[in-house]
Design a protein around this motif. Structure first.
Motif, short mmCIF file in Angstrom:
data_model
loop_
_atom_site.label_atom_id
_atom_site.label_comp_id
_atom_site.label_asym_id
_atom_site.label_seq_id
_atom_site.Cartn_x
_atom_site.Cartn_y
_atom_site.Cartn_z
N GLN A 92 -15.39 -3.29 -6.33
CA GLN A 92 -14.34 -4.23 -6.66
C GLN A 92 -13.36 -3.67 -7.68
O GLN A 92 -12.77 -4.40 -8.46
N GLY A 93 -13.18 -2.37 -7.66
CA GLY A 93 -12.24 -1.73 -8.57
C GLY A 93 -10.83 -1.72 -8.01
O GLY A 93 -10.53 -2.41 -7.03
N GLU A 94 -9.95 -0.93 -8.63
CA GLU A 94 -8.57 -0.85 -8.16
C GLU A 94 -8.50 -0.18 -6.80
O GLU A 94 -9.30 0.69 -6.48
N SER A 95 -7.49 -0.56 -6.03
CA SER A 95 -7.31 -0.04 -4.69
C SER A 95 -6.96 1.45 -4.73
O SER A 95 -6.35 1.94 -5.68
N LEU A 96 -7.36 2.16 -3.69
CA LEU A 96 -7.04 3.58 -3.57
C LEU A 96 -5.64 3.78 -2.97
O LEU A 96 -5.19 4.91 -2.80
N ARG A 97 -4.98 2.68 -2.62
CA ARG A 97 -3.66 2.74 -2.01
C ARG A 97 -2.63 2.01 -2.87
O ARG A 97 -2.93 1.01 -3.51
N LYS A 98 -1.41 2.52 -2.85
CA LYS A 98 -0.30 1.85 -3.54
C LYS A 98 0.24 0.76 -2.62
O LYS A 98 -0.11 0.70 -1.43
N SER A 99 1.12 -0.10 -3.17
CA SER A 99 1.70 -1.17 -2.36
C SER A 99 2.55 -0.60 -1.22
O SER A 99 2.72 -1.23 -0.19
N SER A 100 3.08 0.62 -1.41
CA SER A 100 3.88 1.26 -0.37
C SER A 100 3.01 1.84 0.75
O SER A 100 3.50 2.19 1.80
N GLY A 101 1.70 1.95 0.50
CA GLY A 101 0.80 2.51 1.50
C GLY A 101 0.36 3.92 1.18
O GLY A 101 -0.55 4.46 1.80
N GLY A 102 1.04 4.56 0.21
CA GLY A 102 0.65 5.91 -0.19
C GLY A 102 -0.64 5.91 -1.00
O GLY A 102 -1.08 4.87 -1.50
N ARG A 103 -1.24 7.06 -1.13
CA ARG A 103 -2.50 7.16 -1.85
C ARG A 103 -2.26 7.14 -3.36
O ARG A 103 -1.40 7.86 -3.87
#
Length: 126
Positions: free
Chosen positions: A5-16
């Motif tokens: 449940q940590g931070e996502s590995l993806r940005k809002s743009s879809g990039g890593r």
């Protein structure tokens, strides 16, 4: 595989996204309790700080509040009629907060969180 449940590995743009820290044990999650109808079964789960959460896995009774008379009575749960959390929970008879349950008294809306609190409370629905 563990639930993280940590931070996502993806940005809002879809990039890593590049994380500036590693995964922590505190970010681990647990699977849902999925409280069902049956004889009472409880699981105790250790939480952060050594505290305990009582997770209700099975239960066949509910504390019902009648809003007109302000009286509380214990009723027998017969089945789940509605569940806004997930439509498939109705046929599987899974009880969550907001579920409408058919009891020996009548229809009751669940107001507690059985997977977190270890008890099922509800309000009579007319």
């Amino acid at each position: 595989m563990a639930i993280w449940q940590g931070e996502s590995l993806r940005k809002s743009s879809g990039g890593r996204a590049k994380l500036n820290k590693n995964k922590r044990k505190a970010e681990l999650g647990k699977s849902a309790a999925e409280t069902k109808i049956g004889d009472k079964k409880v699981k105790k789960i250790r939480t952060k700080g050594g505290n305990e959460k009582i997770r209700l896995t099975n239960e066949n009774k509910i504390n019902v509040v009648n809003s007109k008379t302000n009286k509380v009575e214990i009723a027998e749960i017969l089945n789940v009629t509605e569940n806004s959390a997930n439509t498939h929970f109705v046929r599987r008879n899974i009880i969550t907060k907001g579920a409408v349950v058919e009891t020996s008294i009548g229809k009751v809306k669940v107001t507690s969180r059985p997977g977190q609190h270890g008890i099922i409370n509800g309000v009579l629905v007319e």
